[in-house]
Design an enzyme around this catalytic site. Structure first.
Site, PDB file in Angstrom:
ATOM      1  N   LYS A 134     -12.630   0.124   2.000  1.00 16.97           N
ATOM      2  CA  LYS A 134     -12.457  -0.821   2.921  1.00 16.97           C
ATOM      3  C   LYS A 134     -11.148  -0.176   3.916  1.00 16.97           C
ATOM      4  CE  LYS A 134      -9.248  -4.048   1.652  1.00 16.97           C
ATOM      5  NZ  LYS A 134      -8.287  -4.340   2.574  1.00 16.97           N
ATOM      6  N   ASN A 135     -10.120   0.097   3.463  1.00 18.87           N
ATOM      7  CA  ASN A 135      -8.904   0.607   4.369  1.00 18.87           C
ATOM      8  C   ASN A 135      -9.655   1.644   5.227  1.00 18.87           C
ATOM      9  OD1 ASN A 135      -7.563  -1.528   2.869  1.00 18.87           O
ATOM     10  ND2 ASN A 135      -6.284  -0.201   1.879  1.00 18.87           N
ATOM     11  N   ARG A 181      -4.427  -9.045   8.050  1.00 20.52           N
ATOM     12  CA  ARG A 181      -3.290  -8.358   8.873  1.00 20.52           C
ATOM     13  C   ARG A 181      -3.906  -7.103   9.485  1.00 20.52           C
ATOM     14  NH1 ARG A 181       2.213  -6.856   9.028  1.00 20.52           N
ATOM     15  NH2 ARG A 181       2.506  -4.576   9.096  1.00 20.52           N
ATOM     16  N   CYS A 203       3.042 -12.715   4.720  1.00 21.50           N
ATOM     17  CA  CYS A 203       1.792 -12.457   4.017  1.00 21.50           C
ATOM     18  C   CYS A 203       2.550 -12.498   2.168  1.00 21.50           C
ATOM     19  CB  CYS A 203       0.875 -11.499   3.932  1.00 21.50           C
ATOM     20  SG  CYS A 203       1.048 -10.036   3.057  1.00 21.50           S
ATOM     21  N   ARG A 224       6.241  -7.886   5.763  1.00 22.44           N
ATOM     22  CA  ARG A 224       5.115  -7.105   6.459  1.00 22.44           C
ATOM     23  C   ARG A 224       5.425  -7.133   7.911  1.00 22.44           C
ATOM     24  NH1 ARG A 224      -0.421  -7.123   3.393  1.00 22.44           N
ATOM     25  NH2 ARG A 224      -0.427  -4.837   4.258  1.00 22.44           N
ATOM     26  N   ASP A 251      -1.245  -0.242  -4.013  1.00 25.53           N
ATOM     27  CA  ASP A 251      -2.575  -1.104  -4.410  1.00 25.53           C
ATOM     28  C   ASP A 251      -3.138  -0.899  -5.556  1.00 25.53           C
ATOM     29  OD1 ASP A 251      -2.058  -2.033  -1.674  1.00 25.53           O
ATOM     30  OD2 ASP A 251      -3.877  -0.967  -0.935  1.00 25.53           O
ATOM     31  N   ARG A 253     -12.101 -10.369  -0.454  1.00 23.85           N
ATOM     32  CA  ARG A 253     -11.580  -9.607   0.679  1.00 23.85           C
ATOM     33  C   ARG A 253     -11.814  -8.066   0.434  1.00 23.85           C
ATOM     34  NH1 ARG A 253      -6.007 -10.218   1.809  1.00 23.85           N
ATOM     35  NH2 ARG A 253      -6.498  -8.580   3.165  1.00 23.85           N
TER      36      ARG A 253
HETATM   37  C1  UD1 Z   1      -2.020  -0.590   4.185  1.00 16.68           C
HETATM   38  C2  UD1 Z   1      -3.229  -0.818   3.467  1.00 16.68           C
HETATM   39  C3  UD1 Z   1      -2.532  -1.734   2.081  1.00 16.68           C
HETATM   40  C4  UD1 Z   1      -1.659  -0.854   1.461  1.00 16.68           C
HETATM   41  C5  UD1 Z   1      -0.396  -0.521   2.421  1.00 16.68           C
HETATM   42  C6  UD1 Z   1       0.574   0.369   1.668  1.00 16.68           C
HETATM   43  C7  UD1 Z   1      -4.928  -1.262   4.951  1.00 16.68           C
HETATM   44  C8  UD1 Z   1      -5.808  -2.184   5.795  1.00 16.68           C
HETATM   45  N1  UD1 Z   1      -3.997  -2.034   4.199  1.00 16.68           N
HETATM   46  O1  UD1 Z   1      -1.454  -1.571   4.671  1.00 16.68           O
HETATM   47  O2  UD1 Z   1      -3.720  -2.216   1.223  1.00 16.68           O
HETATM   48  O3  UD1 Z   1      -1.090  -1.719   0.539  1.00 16.68           O
HETATM   49  O4  UD1 Z   1      -0.945   0.157   3.355  1.00 16.68           O
HETATM   50  O5  UD1 Z   1      -0.200   1.502   1.124  1.00 16.68           O
HETATM   51  O6  UD1 Z   1      -5.059  -0.054   4.956  1.00 16.68           O
HETATM   52  N2  UD1 Z   1       6.424  -1.961   7.543  1.00 16.68           N
HETATM   53  C9  UD1 Z   1       7.602  -2.303   8.462  1.00 16.68           C
HETATM   54  N3  UD1 Z   1       7.112  -2.453   9.820  1.00 16.68           N
HETATM   55  C10 UD1 Z   1       6.002  -2.024  10.262  1.00 16.68           C
HETATM   56  C11 UD1 Z   1       4.837  -1.529   9.400  1.00 16.68           C
HETATM   57  C12 UD1 Z   1       5.270  -1.927   8.192  1.00 16.68           C
HETATM   58  O7  UD1 Z   1       8.499  -2.586   7.875  1.00 16.68           O
HETATM   59  O8  UD1 Z   1       5.816  -2.038  11.526  1.00 16.68           O
HETATM   60  C13 UD1 Z   1       6.590  -2.006   6.037  1.00 16.68           C
HETATM   61  C14 UD1 Z   1       5.900  -3.095   5.541  1.00 16.68           C
HETATM   62  O9  UD1 Z   1       6.577  -4.279   5.603  1.00 16.68           O
HETATM   63  C15 UD1 Z   1       5.709  -2.576   3.917  1.00 16.68           C
HETATM   64  C16 UD1 Z   1       5.702  -0.994   4.450  1.00 16.68           C
HETATM   65  O10 UD1 Z   1       6.173  -0.967   5.588  1.00 16.68           O
HETATM   66  O11 UD1 Z   1       6.870  -2.755   3.164  1.00 16.68           O
HETATM   67  C17 UD1 Z   1       4.306  -0.495   4.069  1.00 16.68           C
HETATM   68  O12 UD1 Z   1       3.348  -1.078   5.095  1.00 16.68           O
HETATM   69  P1  UD1 Z   1       2.230  -0.412   5.710  1.00 16.68           P
HETATM   70  O13 UD1 Z   1       2.306   1.161   5.459  1.00 16.68           O
HETATM   71  O14 UD1 Z   1       2.123  -0.712   7.252  1.00 16.68           O
HETATM   72  O15 UD1 Z   1       0.982  -0.956   5.203  1.00 16.68           O
HETATM   73  P2  UD1 Z   1      -0.319  -1.596   5.920  1.00 16.68           P
HETATM   74  O16 UD1 Z   1      -0.832  -0.695   7.024  1.00 16.68           O
HETATM   75  O17 UD1 Z   1      -0.154  -3.127   6.208  1.00 16.68           O
END
Ligand code: UD1
Length: 418
Positions: free
Chosen positions: A22-23, A93, A117, A122, A305, A397
């Site tokens: 999925k990711n 998201r 969320c 996030r 995850d 999901r």
């Molecule tokens: C992706 C995965 C999710 C997984 C996560 C971490 C997908 C669709 N989802 O989510 O399943 O749990 O990686 O492995 O691939 N952060 C910030 N600012 C930003 C972006 C992120 O502070 O602009 C923080 C987030 O709040 C979180 C951390 O960074 O605490 C990790 O987030 P991120 O790696 O961006 O996760 P996602 O891409 O949302």
């Protein structure tokens, strides 16, 4: 509303095949916005997040063809809109991944901010700071982010944190920028390598994906692709833990040891017998389940995850384990529900201390997010008597035909109307 009803206590046995990731699939779908040509993506899982993405792409004017999900064809020849609306972004998201491709291709994007969320706040600051480095003008108003640029220009970008989504958004945007982009402190997840591989077949010039420094030499335009998505390492890990928690013996086809190193090391520490075979991983459990401490961290560290699923396993461990969550600030919501099943878990900030119990007892429990919901299913497989997991839309999901797969392995699990 549906719920999943499990009669626990059956050892799993047999062979199961992991679905496509999925990711990895989500960013691949959004990458199709970068080209006028047809993109064929094979092996996408039949899960709600993929369907949501297809609706979003259609809303932007892309043509979507669905061959029963064996392959999905997206053709974004002409885009009629550059807006990703709130009603879709709020449910997923990852819709925010439309931002980079849209501004790179059309010079303009308007994407709803994802908002909070359940598992944490996030934010999107890393995405936005990176796009600004690429020359986009960013404005936030009325719950939307607007990005504009006549043409993005390459830049050196250092991420404050190796965010998976920000790395993907910036990688996609930079493929069409003028000049060279270097993303430092990039996320190294296998899903990013898969995205880069597809972009390269579309004509992008990328090196270093899968390391913490990715270099992208921008090109004028990209062509189509025909790409098969990698297997879902989180589903694979979940199935390995399902076998372990029931003391079973399972062959998980499609599980890749090179994508699951951190989990396999911890399962090994817990006394689970694993073997990498040509098409997957076999797992054999049934002896004493020892305990292991984990600390989630960006890839190749232990994946956040899989934290909830591993906690369900440790709830039955022979001793005490510490589970530290460093990625999301509020990702222990499954603890209360596991406690209702008799687990002994104490949370202090980002650390959960799990004291193994001899048995879990079935109970009605409620899913709160995607991975929490599957952790309750795992606990239910091992628990005595009946467990009923409600709010299974969270599960849908991200997991394809989970009950079917677990039933085929011998679990007593059904989905019923709540
Ligand atoms: C992706 C995965 C999710 C997984 C996560 C971490 C997908 C669709 N989802 O989510 O399943 O749990 O990686 O492995 O691939 N952060 C910030 N600012 C930003 C972006 C992120 O502070 O602009 C923080 C987030 O709040 C979180 C951390 O960074 O605490 C990790 O987030 P991120 O790696 O961006 O996760 P996602 O891409 O949302």
């Amino acid at each position: 509303m549906q719920k999943i009803v499990i009669q626990g206590g059956r050892r799993l046995g047999g062979t199961v095949t992991v679905s496509g990731s999925k990711n990895a699939g989500l960013p691949l779908l959004f990458a199709s916005l970068l080209t006028r040509e047809r993109c064929t993506i094979r092996g996408l899982p039949r899960v709600a997040d993929i369907t949501t993405s297809l609706r979003l792409l259609e809303g932007l004017g892309a043509l979507v063809g669905d061959d029963q999900f064996a392959s999905i064809v997206v053709e974004a020849r002409a885009l009629s809109s550059s807006e990703a609306p709130y009603d879709l972004v709020k449910t997923m998201r990852a819709s925010f991944l439309a931002l980079g491709p849209l501004v790179a291709r059309t010079g303009r994007a308007r994407v709803s901010t994802p908002g909070g969320c359940a598992i944490g706040s996030r934010p999107i600051d890393i995405h936005l700071a990176g796009l600004e480095r690429l020359g986009a003008r960013i404005r936030q108003s009325h719950g939307y982010v607007e990005a504009e640029a006549t043409r993005l220009r390459g830049a050196r970008i250092t991420l404050d944190f190796p965010s998976v989504g920000a790395t993907e958004n910036l990688l996609m945007a930079a493929t069409l920028a003028d000049g060279t982009t270097v993303i430092e402190n990039a996320a190294r997840e296998p899903e990013i390598e898969d995205l880069a591989a597809a972009l390269v077949t579309m004509g992008a010039r990328i090196s270093g994906a899968g390391t913490n420094e990715i270099r992208i030499d921008g090109v004028r335009e990209l062509g189509g692709c025909d790409h098969s998505v990698i297997a879902d390492r989180i589903e694979a890990g979940t199935l390995l833990i399902a076998a372990a928690i029931t003391g079973g013996e399972v062959h998980v086809i499609g599980a890749r040891a090179d994508h699951l190193g951190a989990l396999l090391a911890k399962l090994d520490e817990a006394g689970v017998v694993l073997a990498a075979v040509s098409d997957g991983i076999t797992v054999r459990a049934g002896g004493v389940l020892r305990t292991a401490d984990i600390r989630t961290s960006p890839y190749p560290g232990f994946p956040t995850d899989l934290q909830a699923q591993f906690m369900a396993l440790m709830a039955l461990g022979d001793g005490q384990s510490a589970i530290i969550e460093t990625i999301f600030e509020n990702r222990f919501m499954h603890v209360q529900e596991l406690a209702r099943m008799g687990a002994d878990i104490r949370v202090d900030g980002r650390t959960a201390t799990v004291r193994g119990v001899a048995a879990l007892s079935g109970a009605p429990v409620m899913a709160t997010d995607l991975r929490a919901s599957v952790c309750l299913v795992l606990a239910g497989l091992a628990a005595q008597n009946t467990t009923e997991v409600s709010r299974v839309y969270h599960l849908d999901r991200g997991y394809e035909r989970l009950e079917e797969k677990l039933s085929a392995l011998g679990a007593d699990i059904v989905r019923v109307r709540a």
